[in-house]
Design a protein around this motif. Structure first.
Motif, PDB file in Angstrom:
ATOM      1  N   THR A  73       0.833  -1.206   0.000  1.00 16.90           N
ATOM      2  CA  THR A  73       0.000   0.000   0.000  1.00 16.90           C
ATOM      3  C   THR A  73       0.865   1.253   0.000  1.00 16.90           C
ATOM      4  OG1 THR A  73      -1.728  -1.168   1.228  1.00 16.90           O
ATOM      5  CG2 THR A  73      -1.815   1.231   1.236  1.00 16.90           C
ATOM      6  N   GLY A  74       1.969   1.210   0.743  1.00 16.82           N
ATOM      7  CA  GLY A  74       2.878   2.351   0.754  1.00 16.82           C
ATOM      8  C   GLY A  74       3.531   2.575  -0.593  1.00 16.82           C
ATOM      9  N   ILE A  75       3.925   1.506  -1.258  1.00 15.54           N
ATOM     10  CA  ILE A  75       4.569   1.635  -2.573  1.00 15.54           C
ATOM     11  C   ILE A  75       3.630   2.294  -3.574  1.00 15.54           C
ATOM     12  CG2 ILE A  75       5.454   0.335  -4.550  1.00 15.54           C
ATOM     13  CD1 ILE A  75       6.647  -1.656  -2.591  1.00 15.54           C
ATOM     14  N   PHE A  76       2.398   1.801  -3.669  1.00 17.21           N
ATOM     15  CA  PHE A  76       1.453   2.376  -4.628  1.00 17.21           C
ATOM     16  C   PHE A  76       0.921   3.732  -4.162  1.00 17.21           C
ATOM     17  CE2 PHE A  76       1.155  -2.196  -5.777  1.00 17.21           C
ATOM     18  CZ  PHE A  76       1.477  -2.066  -7.123  1.00 17.21           C
ATOM     19  N   GLY A  77       0.906   3.950  -2.849  1.00 19.50           N
ATOM     20  CA  GLY A  77       0.444   5.228  -2.321  1.00 19.50           C
ATOM     21  C   GLY A  77       1.347   6.391  -2.675  1.00 19.50           C
ATOM     22  N   ILE A  78       2.586   6.108  -3.078  1.00 18.43           N
ATOM     23  CA  ILE A  78       3.508   7.157  -3.504  1.00 18.43           C
ATOM     24  C   ILE A  78       2.903   7.951  -4.660  1.00 18.43           C
ATOM     25  CG2 ILE A  78       5.737   7.532  -4.665  1.00 18.43           C
ATOM     26  CD1 ILE A  78       6.871   5.248  -2.948  1.00 18.43           C
ATOM     27  N   SER A  79       2.208   7.275  -5.566  1.00 19.24           N
ATOM     28  CA  SER A  79       1.600   7.946  -6.724  1.00 19.24           C
ATOM     29  C   SER A  79       0.511   8.923  -6.303  1.00 19.24           C
ATOM     30  CB  SER A  79       1.008   6.907  -7.679  1.00 19.24           C
ATOM     31  OG  SER A  79       1.994   6.021  -8.143  1.00 19.24           O
ATOM     32  N   LEU A 138      -2.883   2.609   4.628  1.00 21.22           N
ATOM     33  CA  LEU A 138      -3.615   3.801   4.192  1.00 21.22           C
ATOM     34  C   LEU A 138      -3.747   4.798   5.323  1.00 21.22           C
ATOM     35  CD1 LEU A 138      -6.467   2.067   2.144  1.00 21.22           C
ATOM     36  CD2 LEU A 138      -4.528   3.328   1.216  1.00 21.22           C
ATOM     37  N   PHE A 139      -4.060   4.296   6.515  1.00 16.47           N
ATOM     38  CA  PHE A 139      -4.270   5.185   7.656  1.00 16.47           C
ATOM     39  C   PHE A 139      -2.963   5.800   8.124  1.00 16.47           C
ATOM     40  CE2 PHE A 139      -5.572   6.261  12.034  1.00 16.47           C
ATOM     41  CZ  PHE A 139      -6.790   6.875  11.763  1.00 16.47           C
ATOM     42  N   GLY A 160      -4.067   9.967  -0.055  1.00 17.50           N
ATOM     43  CA  GLY A 160      -5.476   9.970  -0.431  1.00 17.50           C
ATOM     44  C   GLY A 160      -6.347  10.701   0.557  1.00 17.50           C
ATOM     45  N   LEU A 161      -5.816  10.967   1.760  1.00 20.75           N
ATOM     46  CA  LEU A 161      -6.601  11.666   2.773  1.00 20.75           C
ATOM     47  C   LEU A 161      -6.724  13.151   2.457  1.00 20.75           C
ATOM     48  CD1 LEU A 161      -7.980  10.626   5.353  1.00 20.75           C
ATOM     49  CD2 LEU A 161      -6.030  11.490   6.644  1.00 20.75           C
TER      50      LEU A 161
END
Length: 484
Positions: free
Chosen positions: A100-106, A280-281, A286-287
């Protein structure tokens, strides 16, 4: 109150359920593919984060903006939250948290890009931006009729949810964590802890974003670096169990029943759910919170700051959450007597099994991470409150403001509102240290989810803008060139 807390708990569980996880993770994947995997530029981004952008407009340096965002995201969730994910979802939850962290970079990249692209400069010289400005200036200004009203409503809604969320996750929850840790470890009175904490927070917060940035720039690298060094030390002590822990994390992500050894026998969906939810949290990709401070950064174009901001998710989840997970899993393998019933207790016992340094690292990390979160979120709430008051004030005085006389009155109203918010925030910091917070936790979770919805809408509808800016400055252009 018990009935109200039960209702809010059910609402929180529902709103943070599979639909929200799918929406957030889906946005991560969508932006990753559409932006041609911006993760591959992470080392360039890290280099930019520690470089001065001379001649660029903004209030604080790129590094100060990054550390302020990290201050808000690196919290007790990185320590206790990882333990909770492992306790409920098994060691495979660490793998899903990491992914989740890897894709959350985008997503963090896209948020920051829009924040800089649509930021404004106030008459007082402040740089303001974030999802509310992206919704207003990126979508509402180019729409008509009902669509225009919807975008404006979402902008104000995001600002309101942000301001309200700060009183929960940003102040009371963090203050309670500090008070509980100080009371159980050192025997301090919650009243004394609350008083000292409020004074320390006031000394930084009342100075505005520049004061917060200076403080975070000094303490965040130190606290994160010391925590990482401590975890690496623990992993060296647990060296015989590191490879088995990594193997267990990966295999149990797809075959949780293979965990054994006292770990929970969860399904793949349960392991993924708790791992993804914790990731995510934790990193807040995204937040919509981090782009608020990214807008204040001194940067010559939107892409430079977008790259710098994306490193926040890298450090928060890909590094800190990952090594915390490895420490906990390897410690459980090394010491099978560690209880798996509670995430907080699991983490504490895992660290306490390490002689001399384990518990001090946990205590220091928890205290400093929670305090830095208070500083970062105070600025988010302040900007949300300023946006709302600005819209309400100038809506009634805009014609008079053009004359000049009433404009000063309107600016004074906004300044008073900001100072009032700061005082209210500090009051909740003190209250958080001395009261029980089950109800506040549920309210905070709800407002955090409500923040994400308008932000994700702006990201998806403005993804074309993100692509154009990226093409202009990164794919085909010069990242050192000056933009708007």
């Amino acid at each position: 109150m018990e009935m109200l807390n039960k209702i809010l708990s059910e609402i929180s569980t529902t709103i943070w359920g599979y639909p929200m996880i799918i929406l957030l993770l889906g946005t991560h994947l969508f932006l990753t593919i559409r932006l041609r995997f911006p993760q591959r530029h992470i080392f360039k981004a890290i280099k930019l984060s520690v470089s001065k952008d001379k001649g660029a407009s903004g209030e604080v340096s790129q590094f100060a903006a990054l550390t302020t965002a990290l201050a808000a995201t690196i919290g007790t969730g990185n320590i206790v939250g990882v333990g909770t994910a492992i306790a409920l979802g098994g060691p495979g939850a660490v793998f899903w948290c990491w992914m989740t962290g890897i894709f959350g970079i985008s997503t963090k990249y896209g948020e920051a890009l829009l924040a800089v692209r649509y930021r404004i400069k106030t008459p007082q010289g402040r740089m303001l931006g974030g999802p509310m400005y992206a919704l207003e200036r990126g979508l509402a200004q180019h729409s008509k009729g009902m669509r225009r009203k919807i975008w404006k409503f979402l902008a104000i809604a995001f600002a309101f949810f942000t301001a309200m969320a700060t009183f929960g996750i940003g102040s009371t929850v963090q203050a309670n964590a500090i008070s509980t840790m100080s009371t159980t470890t050192f025997g301090f009175s919650p009243v004394i802890v609350g008083g000292v904490l409020t004074i320390l927070a006031a000394a930084v917060i009342m100075g505005g974003v520049k004061s917060i940035g200076r403080c975070c720039q000094a303490i965040v690298p130190f606290m994160a670096g010391l925590y990482i060094i401590g975890c690496i030390t623990i992993m060296i002590i647990n060296k015989d169990y590191i490879l088995p822990a990594l193997e267990l994390i990966v295999t149990s992500a797809f075959n949780p029943s293979a965990a054994g050894g006292g770990f929970v026998g969860a399904s793949i969906m349960i392991a993924a759910r708790y791992g993804i939810a914790r990731g995510l949290f934790s990193n807040e990709s995204g937040l919509g919170s981090a782009p608020i401070v990214a807008a204040a950064a001194q940067t010559r174009n939107s892409v430079r700051q977008a790259l710098v901001s994306s490193t926040g998710t890298f450090w928060d989840t890909v590094v800190i959450c990952a090594i915390t997970g490895i420490v906990v899993v390897s410690s459980v393998i090394a010491y099978p007597d560690i209880s798996m019933t509670d995430g907080s207790a699991l983490t504490k016992m895992a660290f306490s099994k390490i002689p001399y340094i384990g518990e001090p690292i946990l205590v220091f990390g928890s205290l400093t991470f929670a305090f830095s979160t208070i500083l970062g979120w105070s600025y988010y709430g302040e900007c949300g409150m300023e946006y709302i008051v600005t819209k309400l004030t100038y809506r009634s005085k805009i014609k008079a403001a053009e004359i000049g006389k009433k404009k000063g009155d309107a600016d004074l109203t906004i300044r008073k509102a900001i100072n009032t918010y700061r005082v209210m925030f500090l009051i909740t910091v003190y209250l958080g240290a001395v009261i029980s917070l089950d109800l506040v936790w549920n309210i905070a979770d709800i407002f955090n989810a409500l923040m994400a919805i308008p932000n994700l809408i702006s990201l998806l509808f403005l993804s074309g803008v993100i692509v154009r800016e990226t093409r202009k400055y990164l794919w085909e252009g010069d990242i050192d060139s000056y933009g708007r």
